[in-house]
Motif scaffolding. Structure first.
Motif, PDB file in Angstrom:
ATOM      1  N   UNK A   9       0.840  -1.204   0.000  1.00 22.88           N
ATOM      2  CA  UNK A   9       0.000   0.000   0.000  1.00 22.88           C
ATOM      3  C   UNK A   9       0.875   1.255   0.000  1.00 22.88           C
ATOM      4  N   UNK A  10       1.910   1.254   0.836  1.00 23.10           N
ATOM      5  CA  UNK A  10       2.776   2.426   0.969  1.00 23.10           C
ATOM      6  C   UNK A  10       3.519   2.715  -0.343  1.00 23.10           C
ATOM      7  N   UNK A  11       4.028   1.657  -0.975  1.00 25.65           N
ATOM      8  CA  UNK A  11       4.778   1.838  -2.211  1.00 25.65           C
ATOM      9  C   UNK A  11       3.891   1.772  -3.457  1.00 25.65           C
ATOM     10  N   UNK A  12       2.576   1.707  -3.253  1.00 29.33           N
ATOM     11  CA  UNK A  12       1.580   1.730  -4.324  1.00 29.33           C
ATOM     12  C   UNK A  12       1.847   0.655  -5.373  1.00 29.33           C
ATOM     13  N   UNK A  13       1.884  -0.596  -4.901  1.00 28.66           N
ATOM     14  CA  UNK A  13       2.136  -1.737  -5.770  1.00 28.66           C
ATOM     15  C   UNK A  13       0.816  -2.448  -6.065  1.00 28.66           C
TER      16      UNK A  13
END
Length: 82
Positions: A14-18
């Motif tokens: 979620x944080x690295x938008x994967x």
């Protein structure tokens, strides 16, 4: 422990938008963390954690005793007199 690993993987994704996880709301990412906390609370409350630790310690103790008996040559199987 598996739930915590899943939680951390989802958080990183979620944080690295994967992938599609980037579009999920944050509360979906928080659910596995909550389930992890519930699991650990239940495991401690019910004695599950302590029981597993005791089983592991007993297995190590029995293996050590068996190994020492084998080394000393005391592992002779005798028939019990009835």
């Amino acid at each position: 422990m598996y739930l915590l690993g899943l939680s951390l993987i989802l958080l990183a994704m979620k944080y690295f938008e994967v992938g599609p996880i980037a579009n999920w709301p944050w509360w979906w990412i928080a659910v596995p963390f909550g389930l992890t906390a519930v699991w650990w609370t239940w495991a401690d409350w019910s004695g599950y954690t302590k029981r597993k630790v005791m089983e592991k310690e007993n297995a190590k103790k029995n293996a050590r005793i068996q190994r020492d008996r084998d080394r000393l040559g005391l592992n002779i199987h005798r028939k019990k007199n009835k």
